[in-house]
Scaffold this active site. Structure first.
Site, mmCIF file in Angstrom:
data_model
loop_
_atom_site.group_PDB
_atom_site.id
_atom_site.type_symbol
_atom_site.label_atom_id
_atom_site.label_comp_id
_atom_site.label_asym_id
_atom_site.label_seq_id
_atom_site.Cartn_x
_atom_site.Cartn_y
_atom_site.Cartn_z
ATOM 1 C CG HIS A 29 -5.685 132.109 48.268
ATOM 2 N ND1 HIS A 29 -4.678 131.049 48.508
ATOM 3 C CD2 HIS A 29 -6.575 131.769 47.548
ATOM 4 C CE1 HIS A 29 -5.011 129.929 47.727
ATOM 5 N NE2 HIS A 29 -6.299 130.365 47.235
ATOM 6 N N GLY A 159 -16.305 130.398 53.368
ATOM 7 C CA GLY A 159 -16.303 128.919 52.998
ATOM 8 C C GLY A 159 -16.430 128.300 54.287
ATOM 9 C CG HIS A 264 -10.748 134.067 46.721
ATOM 10 N ND1 HIS A 264 -9.838 132.731 46.637
ATOM 11 C CD2 HIS A 264 -11.415 133.814 47.717
ATOM 12 C CE1 HIS A 264 -10.382 132.087 47.489
ATOM 13 N NE2 HIS A 264 -11.038 132.668 48.325
ATOM 14 C CD GLU A 420 -21.536 110.746 62.560
ATOM 15 O OE1 GLU A 420 -21.454 111.760 61.901
ATOM 16 O OE2 GLU A 420 -22.441 110.023 62.817
ATOM 17 C CG PHE A 446 -21.983 106.105 59.920
ATOM 18 C CD1 PHE A 446 -22.297 106.306 58.797
ATOM 19 C CD2 PHE A 446 -22.700 105.115 60.893
ATOM 20 C CE1 PHE A 446 -23.660 105.657 58.301
ATOM 21 C CE2 PHE A 446 -23.598 104.453 60.148
ATOM 22 C CZ PHE A 446 -24.012 104.752 59.151
ATOM 23 C CG HIS A 482 -26.111 101.538 59.387
ATOM 24 N ND1 HIS A 482 -26.782 101.983 58.385
ATOM 25 C CD2 HIS A 482 -26.213 101.830 60.674
ATOM 26 C CE1 HIS A 482 -27.485 102.736 59.010
ATOM 27 N NE2 HIS A 482 -27.068 102.922 60.428
#
Ligand SMILES: [Ca+2]
Ligand SMILES: [Ca+2]
Lengths: 685, 685
Positions: A29, A159, A264, A420, A446, A482
């Protein structure tokens, strides 16, 4: 603050190194390196302190390229500055086993701080680096001794700005008032899909203001070198906020197609390269050229950095004399050594001890260790009371102005908020800084939110400890949303990640022992919400091997091996007793808390645990996926769980001694005419 | 807009239903329902259109409780409104196999739209619902026929506000100008770790302004019912922005501990409940009480909803007459039927066709299908040119004012931006709306960023298609940061998710056939970047079964089965030829593109594919984790990949015919004295 022709020549040299390397590898790039070359030149020649001869100097400024696909920018700067990145390395950009991989990785390239490329990660790493810097400064600095006073400089693009992980980290950084962090937003209006207009029209500067950041805008960052430097210097004066400098740049600046998404990715066309070289005063027939005057600019800067480190060494020598205790401590931590005898603090348990959840034995272990390991920095993603991550005497890591109890920047407990993914990436940043071992928690289920960062802990070999409590349907009423099912399979499949699911307190201590001593490996502690007994035969030294025989019950040799982890080991022991008493069947129970560690044992040991010739049944209340590796038959949960009291849910799915016995008898029957080989035996490695 | 004592009584009835249910189950979260009862009462009695007798009416307003732990609020409202949620169901809140699980799940409870609880998901689902509403309105509405004109109402708390997924979704919604979305921020200053001051001090309203939202603030949402309603009505007048209403509420309003984190989770103390009931004019000795006047308010509202649906039915009957084609189309789509013969559009291939990557065959399939399936809505997380997700004639889904080409809200291509996690959750929302089948892409490795939402596609049974390209080290130079290793193990371990890794074009078509016809199951298409040949024996009908024999080479019966997927199947076929030619060994090659589907076949079929008595070697260029289930020995990549040209990287790790032959010979040798059972045979189910 005046810029000359040599600076412009330097900037074009950087651009051309990127262009040439990408042309040679026919991959990469160039657009972002071309747009960001002015900023990078200023940072590396006028702003940052670093010593290319010692990339690990603790008080260096850190540079993070969060848009890691632009890594030829970083490799070019590292080469120019005199890091161990040769011109030959640049010529092997993106080729197999080179020092210059497709995205930056610290274990591959001297001078790279963190692994970037997966978007948003580097930005969140930078916030972690800034946390580490603030904390170590608060812990070690003394009047006249600014031992730690470096900055974190981070570049990120559209991004990264779109990724949730970066939003989480930016919000946390604003809350924490990390004024040692200066982030540059490469506002070039282009993404892979085209103009940012097609998906991203928010006001990024206003958003960062809302997070509590100081903000600056440089309208023409292609040309206004003075403006860039002035903005940075204003940020150095900000005392209570992280700083954003938004730079309006042109992607692929200097190309015929500058400012469009066609620059790009991929190499520039040959005629475009030639025209660029001619315009910039380079020989269009030559590649990988560094003009002498450019070389000198960077060499001079490297000498300044080396001199700065020498000054720091002198300062630190005096510090060690005047402040013996912290001096000794920091010296140890910089050498990446643990204090002698620290492991004596690991709690041990006996079967007479009360039933207790492994999230609690984890909490007790953290409390014991924090007293002897000042480098331990704990936290939680807003589940502190559930994760048992905060020891009673903990002081929170908070900006001093907030006056939240006794909290301040010397605190070792981070309230990461419900973030998280950023939490995991911030921990990677803390670990990358050095002198600290981050640990932090959320529910096992999670941890999936943080998957992108956890795999990078493993890839970039960071000693980070993930504390994953509420590890199964055993969490009960919260229900399927959960309750982890696939989660262990996911994390066990990540190379170089130690997933521990201890069955009791001693196994928990073993897990922490291995985690602390595995300097190149992250660990995940997978812990029960429900109470569990302390097992007869669990001892730290056995559990450290990742798998061991925890019980032999009834007639020998055993007719079956029950192999299990965590909260199901005690159910298997009860099942073994029932097999003996009701069916006259002898069995062996194996606890396998950490597959990664068990696999590292020699084959003889592994075969002594998982015997040849008798069938092996695995028992774990999550997906059976992967258990075929250590067992012939599998009992698990290959569906989503259910909401209800924990004992009701275990019973529904037959995770009871009776349920195990039923399947053990079926397994024995199935293999009665054909003794199976141990799963440890393989045709090839 | 006047509020009476009955409204206050209704609000306290809601609070008490939550309090009583949580007391009875001794588990749950009362604080948020108590704080949000006023808003919910207003929404369900004055604002929203819905018919409890037909929870699937297409033009109903959608209600999403993103802070799903507050679900007793939703269950109470559903009960009061006359959905099939009885008082008995409330009394069994959070108990096994009840209609009222610990967090809301649409397949368990009539009236629940999406699965929430994992924080931030519901918010992003709501954005997806709003996309669907906007799109269907643009597609089907005609002058005088507002067939689709409903609103999406979403409540979210601090936890959701902190999650990156919600930030991503909010940014996308602002860009897309989704004025059919009204989101309520429950600004109660409390999280599990304590006051939001400890981790979250940003200006949420300013942040949403930066995203391009219209914002309103209600300063006292505990008492100012008129203020709440007025804010909503102002939002109804906004024509080009999604709307945020920030409500300053008191968590656990009415409890002795209101406004503190002690009322976040768990039941209220008995004396606290009694005092609340007495103060609110309820009998402190009774529980689960709905006063008659409250019942009537909700019954009247339900009648209004039923009447509204009848009006809509009439309107739609006229629409079907005046606009036959779209009328027929929408009728079909509301019945969840695919058009007759749609599957004839699936592309087929023969071995004479050229080498082509499966990401390309996927793109060709999408292009064929979009012509016959107007419900197909594609997209990408800013990797459109790499994911091959956009068909040549596609029109982008964009707000009309933007004037980006021909784009408008009737477009079926969504530029999700670099927002993988929100993209997946938005797709869940689009699927939940009905009448649409969302598909969208990113690199396989970055599907991990979306893990939290992908597992919810599976749990809540949404027909969503994930397009995961660049599926291995075969992506080459981008290197280990972008090369999936553990990712297939992760997603294959999720129950009810079909992971397809097709070997060629026919297998790709099979994957799409099964995906489209599996109404209760999400699918993931795992696709190569590199070109692959069209196989001799691949036909759609065989591949649909998830696994089949793709080649028998050399002497029969075969000495070994090579079982493989995707880009390694053709390598296995070459290896089989080499085994025959160099070693005189006969072998069978099995392609196993979808384990989930293969497992659904009857045992006889599975045994006819994976034979008893001969060893089976798996070949896949990702983690071997899990492959023991279908093979005796495994060849894979149990480490991170490497940056380099794709062929160099394959060679480095020996993913060549020679590498396969070497391991096949070792496998044959190892099993020569003991013919193994087929992996399909098991001791128990
Ligand atoms: Ca950009
Ligand atoms: Ca809250």
């Amino acid at each position: 603050m005046s810029y000359t022709e040599t600076d412009l020549l330097s900037i074009n040299t950087i651009r051309l190194l990127a262009i040439d390397a990408i042309a040679k590898s026919n991959s990469g790039h160039a657009g972002a390196p071309m747009g960001l070359a002015p900023l990078a030149h200023i940072l590396f020649t006028r702003i940052m302190s670093f010593n290319p001869k010692n990339p690990k100097w603790i008080n260096r400024d850190r540079f993070v390229l969060s848009n890691g696909h632009a890594c030829m920018l970083q490799y070019a700067l590292l080469h120019l500055s005199g890091y161990e990145v040769s011109m030959d390395d640049l010529k092997h950009f993106r080729s197999l086993d080179s020092k210059t991989p497709g995205h930056p990785e610290p274990h591959e390239t001297p001078g790279v701080e963190v692994t970037t490329g997966p978007l948003g990660q580097g930005f969140a790493n930078a916030v972690g680096l800034a946390i580490a810097g603030k904390h170590l400064a608060a812990e070690f600095n003394r009047p006249d001794f600014d031992i730690v006073n470096n900055y974190i400089y981070c570049i990120f693009g559209d991004g990264c700005a779109m990724e949730g992980i970066a939003s989480e980290a930016a919000s946390a950084a604003g809350h924490l008032q990390l004024n040692n962090l200066i982030a540059f937003y490469d506002d070039n209006h282009v993404t892979i899909d085209g103009d940012t207009n097609c998906a991203f029209r928010e006001d990024v500067v206003m958003r960062f203001k809302a997070y509590g950041w100081h903000t600056e805008v440089v309208e023409d960052a292609d040309r206004d070198l003075e403006g860039i430097e002035a903005a940075i210097r204003r940020c150095h004066k900000v005392s209570d906020k992280p700083c954003l400098i938004s730079l309006r740049t042109t992607i692929g600046f200097g190309s015929k197609h500058q400012g469009t998404c066609s620059v790009h990715s991929g190499p520039l066309a040959a005629d475009d390269v030639k025209a660029f070289k001619t315009n910039a005063g380079f020989d269009p027939e030559q590649s990988f050229i560094v003009p002498q005057e450019v070389e000198k600019v960077y060499q001079d800067r490297a000498l300044e950095g080396s001199e700065k480190e020498k000054q720091w060494d002198k300062l630190f020598a005096r510090y060690q004399q005047e402040h013996t205790e912290p001096g000794t401590d920091l010296t140890r931590r910089m050498a990446d050594l643990l204090p002698d005898g620290w492991q004596k603090s690991l709690p041990t348990y006996s079967p007479k001890d009360k039933l207790i959840a492994t999230r609690e034995t984890s909490g007790l272990t953290l409390d014991s260790l924090q007293a002897v390991l000042p480098e331990l920095m704990s936290g939680s993603a807003d589940l502190t009371p559930s994760n048992n991550t905060r020891w009673p005497s903990a002081i929170d890591f908070q900006p001093p102005g907030l006056r939240l109890g006794k909290s301040n920047w010397s605190g070792r407990y981070v309230h990461y908020g419900v973030r998280e993914h950023a939490m995991a990436a911030m921990m990677n940043g803390i670990a990358a800084y050095g002198c600290l071992i981050p640990s932090s928690g959320t529910f096992l289920n999670f941890m999936s939110y943080a998957a992108g960062a956890i795999r990078l802990s493993a890839l970039s070999r960071m000693r980070v400890i993930y504390i994953a409590t509420h590890d199964s349907i055993g969490l009960g009423q919260d229900g399927p949303t959960h309750q982890a099912v696939e989660t262990l399979a996911h994390f066990r499949a990540i190379p170089n990640l130690m997933v521990w699911r201890p069955a009791d307190g001693n196994e928990t201590s073993a897990a922490y022992y291995v985690a602390m001593t595995s300097k190149q490996t992250p660990s995940m502690m997978v812990l029960s919400r429900q109470n569990l007994p302390q097992l007869e035969n669990s001892i730290i030294e056995k559990a450290m091997r990742g798998g061991y025989v925890v019980a032999e019950v009834g007639e020998s040799p055993a007719a079956i091996t029950l192999v299990s982890t965590g909260s199901e080991v005690c159910i298997c022991i009860d099942a073994a007793l029932m097999l003996r008493d009701r069916h006259g069947v002898g069995s062996r129970v194996v606890s396998l808390p950490c597959w990664e560690m068990f696999d590292r044992q020699d084959k003889d040991y592994r075969l002594s645990v998982l015997l040849d010739g008798i069938p092996c049944l695995s028992v774990e209340v999550l997906s059976t996926y992967g258990w075929e590796r250590y067992s012939h038959e599998q009992f698990g949960l290959n569906r989503f769980g259910a909401s209800g009291a924990y004992k009701d849910v275990y019973k529904k799915f037959e995770f009871t001694p009776e349920g195990v016995v039923k399947r053990a008898m079926a397994t024995i029957d199935y293999y009665k005419d054909a003794a199976p080989r141990s799963p440890v035996n393989r045709a090839f490695l």
